[in-house]
Design a protein around this motif. Structure first.
Motif: not given
Length: 234
Positions: A54-58, A79-85, A135-142, A171-179
């Motif tokens: 859960p994040y308040k901002k991401a 939107k299901t677990f982040i208040e504002d992004f 970024y807290d989350f990064i998505i890279w499809i194909l 390098s663009l991920l925040n400390e606890k970020g996920q790719l």
């Protein structure tokens, strides 16, 4: 060599002219139905593979978002677990022109319409270097991990730098970020794994991507990278 020269010239021209019809709207019912299912598919795979902290901002990034037809799936998932992004999508070939004379960029406006804080970035991932933007989350499809698909899609060979782009993404991920990376086909998945190993990147292998909403011709494979596991890797 000739094909690369052609790709380089074509890429240069479309990025200089940025020609496109305006105000794209999809009216084909079959395409709209498929798009609906693809957005459900996107929601489903993100829900399966991301750790939902859960994040308040991401801040979220999609790399290589093309015309971003699946943006609503991403948006509704977060939107299901982040208040504002803020959701950014970056596409290096944003001005590729379809047979309808609409570009990817113009088409993406339709698919992201009315989505709050969603930004389509026409540019190179390597140019996202502002120290304040992580970024807290990064998505890279194909991602392009082998040269042939890269050339097939009309990109200049000089832009093929998979290891450099992967290091940039991490390098663009925040400390606890996920790719989350999704590869197409077993061959590309194996290339991706070797790249991780060569760069000493720790990853979680999630296996074949399956969803009841969509089934693609070639199997897709998922990998999750967490920044906290890779502080000293790169």
């Amino acid at each position: 060599m000739f094909n690369d020269l052609k790709n380089s010239i074509d890429f240069f021209i479309r990025n200089k002219t940025k020609f496109s019809r305006k105000n794209f709207q999809e009216k084909d019912e079959e395409k709209l139905l498929r798009n609906y299912l693809e957005n459900l598919y996107t929601y489903d795979i993100l829900d399966r593979f991301f750790e939902k902290i859960p994040y308040k901002k991401a801040r979220i990034l999609d790399i290589g978002c093309k015309n971003w037809f699946y943006a609503k799936g991403e948006y509704n998932f977060f939107k299901t677990f982040i208040e504002d992004f803020i959701l950014d999508g970056v596409e290096i070939d944003a001005y590729r022109l379809y047979s309808t004379f609409y570009t990817r960029y113009e088409t993406a406006k339709f698919y992201t319409k009315n989505l709050k804080n969603v930004n389509y970035i026409a540019g190179n991932l390597l140019d996202i270097s502002n120290i304040s933007v992580h970024y807290d989350f990064i998505i890279w499809i194909l991602p392009f991990v082998s040269i042939e698909p890269h050339k097939y899609w009309g990109l200049p060979q000089k832009l093929f730098m998979p290891e450099k782009l992967l290091k940039q993404a991490i390098s663009l991920l925040n400390e606890k970020g996920q790719l989350l990376i999704i590869n197409q086909g077993e061959k590309e998945a194996q290339i991706q794994k070797r790249m991780f190993d060569n760069l000493h990147i720790k990853y979680e292998e999630k296996g074949i991507v399956k969803s009841e909403f969509m089934e693609y011709k070639n199997n897709r494979y998922a990998y999750l990278i967490k920044k906290q596991h890779n502080h000293r890797s790169l």
